[in-house]
Design an enzyme around this catalytic site. Structure first.
Site, PDB file in Angstrom:
ATOM      1  N   GLU A 259       0.885  -1.168   0.000  1.00  0.00           N
ATOM      2  CA  GLU A 259       0.000   0.000   0.000  1.00  0.00           C
ATOM      3  C   GLU A 259       0.916   1.209   0.000  1.00  0.00           C
ATOM      4  O   GLU A 259       1.515   1.546   1.023  1.00  0.00           O
ATOM      5  CB  GLU A 259      -0.919  -0.024   1.223  1.00  0.00           C
ATOM      6  N   CYS A 293      -2.017   8.892   2.710  1.00  0.00           N
ATOM      7  CA  CYS A 293      -1.928   8.528   1.301  1.00  0.00           C
ATOM      8  C   CYS A 293      -3.244   8.760   0.588  1.00  0.00           C
ATOM      9  O   CYS A 293      -3.284   8.895  -0.636  1.00  0.00           O
ATOM     10  CB  CYS A 293      -1.486   7.076   1.161  1.00  0.00           C
ATOM     11  N   GLU A 390       3.438  13.874  -3.989  1.00  0.00           N
ATOM     12  CA  GLU A 390       2.549  13.726  -2.835  1.00  0.00           C
ATOM     13  C   GLU A 390       2.910  14.789  -1.802  1.00  0.00           C
ATOM     14  O   GLU A 390       4.049  14.863  -1.343  1.00  0.00           O
ATOM     15  CB  GLU A 390       2.695  12.323  -2.249  1.00  0.00           C
TER      16      GLU A 390
END
Length: 486
Positions: A259, A293, A390
């Site tokens: 993940e 995330c 990100e």
């Protein structure tokens, strides 16, 4: 308050948990755990070595045969007891997370509730592991499939959700009959140590769960990954680290679930309910201070509603109170480290230098702690790094689009594919756009997609495998086929 915090810290074990025993690290080394809101040292804990990792894997391997033979009902009841005790101690676990990670106390308690649900969900799944029986098409053979545990598993968990990212992996492993070595992030190890003590308290047998805290993650984990006794690797963290771990796991062809990073688009169409869209944006952006995330990373807003959406979002973001998460009335705590805060500010500075405008926020405040103010950027050019990388912080960059096709193309224009959000009141559009988005999860008219009863995971460079839902336990099971002649 300081005395209360110190008393809580003193209840948390500061050693490694190996084979059901709390032990010092080989050589006795320790490292400090600090509060990101103040910079103050909370405590010192064992700094595990590669030898400690080997001891932990040996304990897991030794316990595997007996644990896999343990009846599913018993495994489920252990998880149910853990759920109940964790829920009972939500205040303590919440405060502990706030002290070592920074998130506001109310949000930390919310994580406890969310994380505990994985134990309840998988306590119910433990007794529903089943295969099938069928007659072969030719009629002369019976086809039997059986499900069994993968075996000893290495779990590497991140700092941003110290509890939930652990329970999301530990829950299905216990339910499936797998033993574990858990390596929590060195920034936030206390929550996992406390969770290990809780599972010991509810009767998890020795060696099923082993916890190794360390500042030498690569040195400890690589020998475990290359050891033939290990059968599975699961990791939550950055894509860059995930790629290295997958490469290490390839020699043994380990079962792997990853993940990884995200770059979530938040799409607001012209027919969206703007009140709902702004509410959803606050949830999708500000959950966990933006250090998630699943955090909305790019706001793609139809030209006709962009000004109004940006104005409302800036008002809401600017009204949030920044401070020590343990204090009453605080909405936004510190980022995890100075490096993390500086990285967020670099992205903002890059966008502003390219022509973006900060409607609110955008400056590092004075004082101790790693705080960054909630920030809304408008007129952000497509070339800005903030759209490609990100953010992992409380920054919302807004840009516009003119057509549905453009929104989909820009949303999909990323190497990542974890989650996307879209707001529209058109049923046909919702279905059409959801199908076209190249992401493992889509939130429709909501800013939160995570749910223990649903499969969590991404595509492309956001990883593979699913956690939660009916799919989650399958990551810890192997299928065996038995062909029986008549």
């Amino acid at each position: 308050m300081a005395d209360q915090n110190q008393s809580l810290i003193e209840t948390v074990p500061n050693q490694l948990f190996i084979g059901g025993e709390w032990v010092d690290a080989s050589g006795g080394a320790t490292f400090e755990v600090s509060n990101p809101a103040t910079g103050e040292v909370l405590t010192s804990i064992a700094d595990g070595t590669p030898a400690d990792g080997e001891r932990a894997l040996a304990a897991a391997a030794d316990a595997q045969r007996e644990w896999r033979a343990t009846e599913p009902r018993k495994r489920g009841e252990i998880l149910r007891s853990a759920f109940e005790l964790l829920t009972e101690r939500a205040d303590d676990f919440g405060r502990l997370m706030t002290l070592e990670m920074g998130k506001a106390l109310a949000e930390a308690k919310g994580e406890v509730a969310y994380g505990a649900e994985f134990f309840r969900w998988f306590s119910e799944e433990a007794v529903r592991i089943h295969g099938r029986y069928a007659q072969a098409p030719a009629g002369n053979t019976r086809l039997i499939t059986m499900k069994g545990p993968v075996g000893p598993t290495l779990m590497i968990t991140p700092w941003n959700f110290p509890l939930a990212m652990g329970t999301r992996k530990i829950g299905p492993a216990i339910a499936a009959g797998c033993t574990m070595v858990v390596k929590p992030a060195h920034e936030t190890p206390l929550t996992m140590l406390a969770l290990g003590a809780l599972l010991e308290e509810v009767g998890l047998p020795k060696g099923v769960l082993n916890v190794v805290t360390t500042t030498d993650s690569g040195g400890v984990c690589e020998p475990i990954i290359t050891d033939p006794r290990l059968r599975k690797l699961t990791f939550t963290g950055s894509t860059a680290v995930g790629k290295k771990l997958v490469a290490q796991a390839s020699d043994q062809l380990l079962r792997v679930s990853m993940e990884l990073g995200g770059n979530a688009p938040f799409i607001v169409f012209d027919d969206a309910d703007l009140d709902a869209a702004v509410d959803g944006a606050m949830l999708a952006k500000m959950r966990n201070i933006g250090e998630a995330c699943t955090s909305a990373n790019r706001f793609l807003v139809h030209t006709s509603v962009a000004d109004e959406f940006s104005r409302r979002l800036a008002e809401r973001m600017g009204a949030l109170t920044v401070g020590d998460g343990t204090q009453e009335g605080v909405d936004v705590g510190p980022l995890i480290t100075a490096k993390a805060r500086n990285g967020v500010h670099e992205l903002v500075t890059d966008a502003v230098s390219a022509g973006a405008r900060a409607v609110v926020g955008g400056e590092i405040p004075d004082g101790p702690g790693f705080f960054y103010p909630p920030t809304v950027l408008v007129d952000v050019p497509a070339s800005a790094r903030v759209f490609r990388e990100e953010i992992f912080g409380p920054v919302a960059p807004v840009t516009t689009f003119d057509s549905e096709e453009e929104a989909i193309a820009r949303a999909n224009d990323t190497d990542y594919g974890l989650v996307a959000y879209l707001f529209s009141q058109g049923h046909a559009r919702v279905i059409r756009v959801s199908e076209a988005l190249e992401f493992g999860m889509v939130g429709v008219n909501t800013g939160i997609v995570s749910n223990p009863a649903a499969p969590f995971g991404g595509v492309k460079q956001s990883g593979f495998g699913r956690e939660g839902g009916f799919e989650g336990i399958e990551e810890y099971l192997e299928t065996k086929y038995v062909g029986s002649a008549l």
